[in-house]
Structures are given as C-alpha cells and as structure tokens.
Design a protein around this motif. Structure first.
Motif, PDB file in Angstrom:
ATOM      1  N   GLU A 256      43.479  39.359  47.507  1.00 34.17           N
ATOM      2  CA  GLU A 256      42.612  38.372  48.167  1.00 34.17           C
ATOM      3  C   GLU A 256      43.306  37.782  49.376  1.00 34.17           C
ATOM      4  OE1 GLU A 256      39.559  37.602  47.300  1.00 34.17           O
ATOM      5  OE2 GLU A 256      39.751  39.204  45.836  1.00 34.17           O
TER       6      GLU A 256
ATOM      7  N   LEU B 197      41.089  46.941  43.085  1.00 34.64           N
ATOM      8  CA  LEU B 197      40.611  45.922  44.018  1.00 34.64           C
ATOM      9  C   LEU B 197      41.746  45.551  44.963  1.00 34.64           C
ATOM     10  CD1 LEU B 197      38.690  43.471  41.669  1.00 34.64           C
ATOM     11  CD2 LEU B 197      37.712  45.110  43.294  1.00 34.64           C
ATOM     12  N   PRO B 198      41.387  45.213  46.188  1.00 31.27           N
ATOM     13  CA  PRO B 198      42.416  44.778  47.146  1.00 31.27           C
ATOM     14  C   PRO B 198      42.831  43.344  46.840  1.00 31.27           C
ATOM     15  CG  PRO B 198      40.250  44.613  48.149  1.00 31.27           C
ATOM     16  CD  PRO B 198      40.038  45.158  46.773  1.00 31.27           C
TER      17      PRO B 198
ATOM     18  N   GLY C  80      45.055  48.715  41.310  1.00 29.48           N
ATOM     19  CA  GLY C  80      44.679  49.232  42.617  1.00 29.48           C
ATOM     20  C   GLY C  80      43.178  49.402  42.770  1.00 29.48           C
TER      21      GLY C  80
END
Lengths: 221, 221, 221, 221
Positions: free
Chosen positions: C153, C150-151, C148
């Motif tokens: 792509e 990084l979001p 969690g």
DNA sequence: ATTTAATCGAGACGGTACGTCCCGTCTTGTA
DNA sequence: TACAAGACGGGACGTACCGTCTCGATTAAAT
C-alpha cells in the motif's frame, strides 16, 4: 312494552317478532353467561337481529334485562287452597321457584344493584316487576277477608303500609335465602317462614308479646 | 384478609398500608361512581398504588368490593337496651343505616348478583359478611335467655334453623325495603317490622293462630 | 467485558461464573424466543441468577445481547488456503455460517436497529463486533502481500478507505443475502460473490472498464 | 395495501383516508421516537384514529412499520445519466439518501430483525420493499443493453442469479455503511463502491484475475 | 306506479377498561 | 458488598364491548 309505538305512520314498520326474539335471546344468554358476561352484541346475534335494531328499542343492558326478567314473574298465580296460610305458602313457593331459575337470579340482583344509582331504572323495576305482583298480596287479603280469616281494613293508610311490609318481608326473605344464604327455599323452609309471618301479623299483641311474660313464651328463637 | 400471608420469608414484604388505602379508595369510588362505573385503574390511582399491586392482592373487582364492603358491617354492635325487642330494633336500625350509605348499597347487590354464578365468590361473601354478623343473632338470643325473655333451646338443629330464618328475614326485609322498594327503613318501619317478627317468633301457635279464630284477631294485614 | 471490575475491594466480590452463565442463557433464550420475546427476567431465571445481579452488570437488553452475540464472532479464523480468493471464500463462508445461527440472526439486527438512535450502543457494537473482526481483512491483505498476490500500500488513507469498503461489502452482502433475501449464503453464492468482489478490487480499470468498449465486454450482468 | 379490500358489499365501508393518516403518523413517530419507543397507541392518537381502527387494519407494530417504510422506497427512480456507471451511482445515492432518513433507518432494521423468526413478515418485507425495487436493476440492465454497454443475457437462470447478487451487494453495502459502520454513504464512497462493483461484474476473468498475476494488478485492497 | 320515510343487516368507528406482561427499582434477609 | 427473592410504580400491550355511525337494501303507507 319498552318502546313507543312508532307514532308517525309512514315508513317501514317495526318487526314485532323481533321484540319477542330479543327478550327470549336475553334470557337464554342470562342462563348461559350470567349477567356480567352477557353482551348486547351477543344477544342481537342470538336473536338474529342487528345491534342497531336492539338499540332502537332498548336504551341499554339494564333496561333490556328488566323487561326480560319481568316476563318471568307474570307466571305467578294466587292458588286457591282454602286457607290463607296455604295460599301464602303456595305463592311463596312459586316465587322461590322463579328465583331458582338462573335467568332470574343472575339478572335481577344486577339491575337492583344498578338501580341504587339510577332512579329511572328503579322506577322501571318497580313498575315492571314489583307493582305488577302487588296484585297477589291484595287479592290474597281480599280473599281471606271474604273467607273471614282477616278482618276488614279500617284505616287505608295503615293498610297500605302493611301491604308494603308484607311485600318486603316475603320478597326479601326469599331472595336472601336463595341468593345470599345460598340455600333452597323449599317446602319446609317456606312452611316455617309462613308460620312466623302469619303469626306475627295476626297474633294479639300484649299477651305473649316479645316484651311480655317470658315464663309463658313457648316460641323458639 | 384477601391474600395469603407472605408465608415464605424471602423477598420484599408487602406493604400492609396499601391494603388499607386500597379498600378505602374502593369505598370512596363506590360513593362517587357506583359499582358499574368503578374501575380498578381508578381505584389504584386513588390509593396511590400501581394497578399491578392491586391485581397482585385481589382477583378482581368483585373480590375487592366484597372486602371493602365487609368492613362496613363490622361496625354493627348489639345495643343493650334492656329488652329483646329494643335490642333487635337497635340492631336493625344500625343495619339499615349502613345499607343507606351509598358505598354499601351500590356494591353489595352487585356482588350478590355475581355470586349467583360464582361459588367461590358466594362463599367469600358468606364468610366475610354474613357469618361475621351471625354473632349478633346469637348474642342477642343468649342475652334474652339470660334475661328470661326466651326459654333455653332444647334442640340444636331446630335452633340453627331458626337463627338462619331470622337472619334471612331481617337482612332480606331491610335490603328489600331499602334497595328495591326504595323507601327508608326508618324508626317507624323498623318498629313495625320488629313487632311482626318478634310476635311471629314468640306467639303461641294454636290460639290466635293465622288459621285460628278470625273474630279475635286484632292484627292488621 | 461489560462491567468495571469492582474497583473498591471491600464487600463480597462478584461471582465471576455468573457472567458466563448469563451470556449463555441469553444466547439460549435468543434461540428459543428470538429478540422480541426475550426478557431479562427470563434470562436471569435461566442463568440461575436474580434480576438484580443481571442489572448490576448490564445496563439493559441491548447491551447484554451485544455482548452475547459478540462472542459468537470470535470464532472466525482466517484460513490459510494458499490463495487470496480461497482465503476470502473461507472467511465469508464462516461468517455466513454464524449468521445462519438463530442466536446471531435474531439479536444482531435488533441491536443494529436500536443503535440508529443510540450512539453509545453503536459505539459498543463497533468496538465489540465490527472492529474486532477488522483483523481478518488486515491479516488477509498482509498475507496476500507476502505471497505477492497484492502490491504494498502506498497511501495509508486510501488503504483504510479500502478496508472499510471491503468490510461493508462483505458483511453487507452476506447479511442482506441471509436476512433480507432469506436465501442461504452457500458455497455457490459465496464463490460468485467473491469472484465479483476480487475482480472489482484488482482489475485494471480503463480497458474492459464498465464505461469502456462495450463490444469487447464479456462480463455478465 | 395491507388489508383485504372490503370485498363483501355490506356494512359501513372503511375510511380510506385513515390508512394514509396512520402511515404518515407512523413515520412521524419513527422520526421522533424511533422504533423501540414507538407505540401503537401513540400512532393512533397522532393519526386521529382509535386504537381499534389501527388493529383492525394491521396485525401489529411490525406489519405497520413495513408498510410505512415501504412507501419511502417508492420514490426511487432510475436516472437516465447516459452511462451505466452514472445510472448506478445515481440510484445508489438515492437509496443512501433514503436510508439516511430517520424514519427509514430506525424501522427497517427492526423489522428485518423480527423477520428472522417470522416467515410471514419476511415475505411481507420481500413483497413490499425488496421486490418492488428489483425493477430498478432490471430496467437499468435493459437500458445498458440497449446502449450496448452490456451484452444480452444468454442464460435466464444465470441472469436471475446475477440480479439477486447485485441487489444483495448494493443494498447490503449501503445499509452496512450507513447503519452499522455509521458513516455517510456520500458521493465519494458511492463512486468508489460503484467502480468496484461494475468492474467486478464486467472485467474479463482470467487475465487480471484475482488469482492471476499480481505484478500487473493496479487495484487497491 | 311512484315516491317517501323509517326499518333492517352489516360492520366500521371513536372510545374505555380490561387483565397481563415486562420494565427497571426498591427493600428485605442471608451470606 | 453481593446475592436471591419478590414487591413495587409504571407503561404498553392486544382484546372485548360499548353505543354511534354509515352504508345499501327492504318494506309498507302515502301519493
């Protein structure tokens, strides 16, 4: 010696001491390095002189070495030992002694080698070294004639030929003995050589001739 | 000749033809350029060989030229002319003819010059050139003894000394005449030289000796 | 790795151990001699192998060194440190440690230099070294997304661009620090670098943007 | 540049034009041949200069190429575009343009490779290339501070560290992009890179920190 | 006293050859 | 076939001297 005197009078004159220093430095370098490792830059440095100065006076390595070596042979003197044989032995021994010195050995053959392809150089060698020593043969013969050991020369052309032959035989044998065979041209060798040379020059041909009666020949071959 | 035979069996063997080509190219270059302008790079090119191949087989210019010149002297042969004097004249003339060739003149003196400072090189010259031709003197003497022109040798040491002396006198005189005096060692000169040499070696000492009675001497000096 | 398997089955098969020995010998030589003094003959000797064997398997020095160096980078592992920042720091430190080793430093830049003029070589470097390590970036991002941090792509093209950018920035900065600036990429430096990189990648642009209000900027430049 | 000015007054002075010609010839050869095929003999020929002249002034290929390449980077100028981001983009684009030129690409990495084993060479690279361009970073920051885009530096040591980091990141990323990844460092890439770099340097840590709340992060990784 | 012109030292210069090193290929005999 | 060994043609290296040149500084004789 090698260089025209400045001729024109104006301008700074050449340093006469430089010639002497350069020739001495050349012989020194010949002793230490031999011909092939000798370089003009090094000679100039040893002489405390710039390379330009050296090139202003000599055309190259060969010419320089001829002059440096030629001075060595001026020491030769004809001894007055009382007999022709002894005179010759003395002079040959002196010649052998000079050829035994490294500054002569190393340079002399090298310039001779180069002279095989350079007529001007050969001429310089003849003039500086060979011809200057012909005096020894001439004076020796004259003295022997005065003593009655040799007859006077009837034919000048034949005489010149004989002088040349003697010179080639003496110089050639000593050089070959010293530099090629690599053995010393010492008292004993010189004695043997002189005996053969003189006998060959003065013996009556015909009788105990090489082609003559073998039964009587006592010579050793 | 110059290089250890491969000995060990592994690896690509040396190209034997290269040796021949290199020595021939060396002589060719000696003729065209003389010793001092001869370069190993040029010899390699002439021989169609890489410079490295040349350096793999010879240590340097001097060694190469010794071998190239040595081959020239293998042509020498003792003629059978019927008399000792004629045999000697014949061989001396051959020797002079070889020395007259530019590939010999130019290189020979140069390697001798270098040999004055390089013992290994002197040894190589002796082995490759000088000793190989001693056979001529030995065979000539043996033949003359068979003919009865010369007596047998009683003393081996004295005999060896005489062979050396003869060699130094013959080779030295011819070399000096040719390369230093710069005059041809032609028929006439060889005849005169041989006469003096043989007379000197065979004449009875004591009687018409150099120190002996001058009044009877017919020799020319 | 570098060579087609023999394919045809007849004849003596290649010695598989030789590959390993040659690559190890290459790295050993890189350590001792560096790129420029490394020679293939020497590598062959070290590996106990003939030069022919080496050339049968690699086209030349460059290809050989690429393979030898590539193996070094296979040691890289993505540590699982619990946070993206720590993971990155860990991997960058490992990368720096490899670049600090002489067998990598010396060879890597040299092949890169040559690759500027040799497309096949550049492709080989990309395939053997660069692309093989892209896995680290991809796996790191995936892990961070799982955590969690990084979001996901949304745009694959934009995603690939970003991966490339990260790779160029990480590898470039470490290489430049290590090899050009000549200073160690140590813990402290890596921490500072990672902070800037991660901040740059994740900060909301617009607010404390570089072009934004300077009065509020707390960044240090 | 590379050679002590003659200092001593004597002797023929060096031909200053030769330096220029040699460096230009070096770049020309780099373009045509690349680093590995460039030879000093060829450079000398192109420059119309003897090989010795070249060796008199440079110690070797590496030193020569460092100097030849260094001149390329002197073209770099900090543009005054009105904002820090635009200034940086401008300078990075110039830098990328230089690295795109074959005379720079080919030589630069090669000397860096060699510098990993040669401290003197690394120092020369630092002095001739790296340090000379630090001016760009310093001036850019000063200008941004004057504009109010950046705060003044409170801590000089920290400041120097940051300058180094920026330099390693900029130079490293561009070099890696250009020479290793083999893709152009074009407008678009430079824009993306600059955005990340500047954001990383100026963003407030803590809030949208890399380790912080991922939910709000809008960055792309 | 000044000019004038050649010499001197120093050392850079274009050039040639050196002898070495390594390349990448080839040719052997052996496995 | 592969392999170890090593010779081969080729190319560049970096060095050493060559013989020439360009300097600025002497050094005497001619003005």
């Amino acid at each position: 010696m090698q260089n025209r005197t400045p001729a024109g009078r104006t301008g700074r004159p050449r340093n006469a001491a430089a010639d002497t220093a350069i020739l001495a430095a050349t012989r020194e370098a010949l002793v230490e390095l031999g011909w092939s490792r000798l370089t003009l830059g090094d000679v100039a440095t040893r002489a405390g002189v710039a390379k330009t100065t050296l090139y202003r006076r000599w055309a190259g390595k060969h010419e320089l070495v001829v002059d440096a070596v030629a001075e060595l042979f001026d020491e030769l003197e004809l001894p007055d030992s009382g007999s022709l044989a002894a005179d010759i032995e003395g002079v040959v021994l002196q010649f052998a002694a000079i050829l035994a010195r490294p500054e002569a050995r190393s340079g002399l053959m090298a310039v001779v080698a180069e002279a095989t392809r350079d007529d001007a150089l050969r001429e310089r060698i003849r003039a500086s070294i060979v011809d200057r020593q012909l005096r020894l043969v001439l004076e020796g013969r004259a003295r022997a004639q005065r003593r009655g050991e040799l007859p006077p020369e009837p034919d000048p052309a034949e005489s010149a030929r004989t002088v040349d032959l003697i010179f080639d035989m003496v110089a050639g044998a000593v050089v070959h003995r010293t530099l090629v065979s690599g053995k010393p041209a010492d008292q004993e060798w010189v004695h043997g050589f002189t005996r053969v040379l003189l006998l060959g020059l003065t013996a009556r041909p015909g009788e105990p001739d090489g082609a003559g009666g073998p039964d009587k020949a006592a010579g050793r071959v």
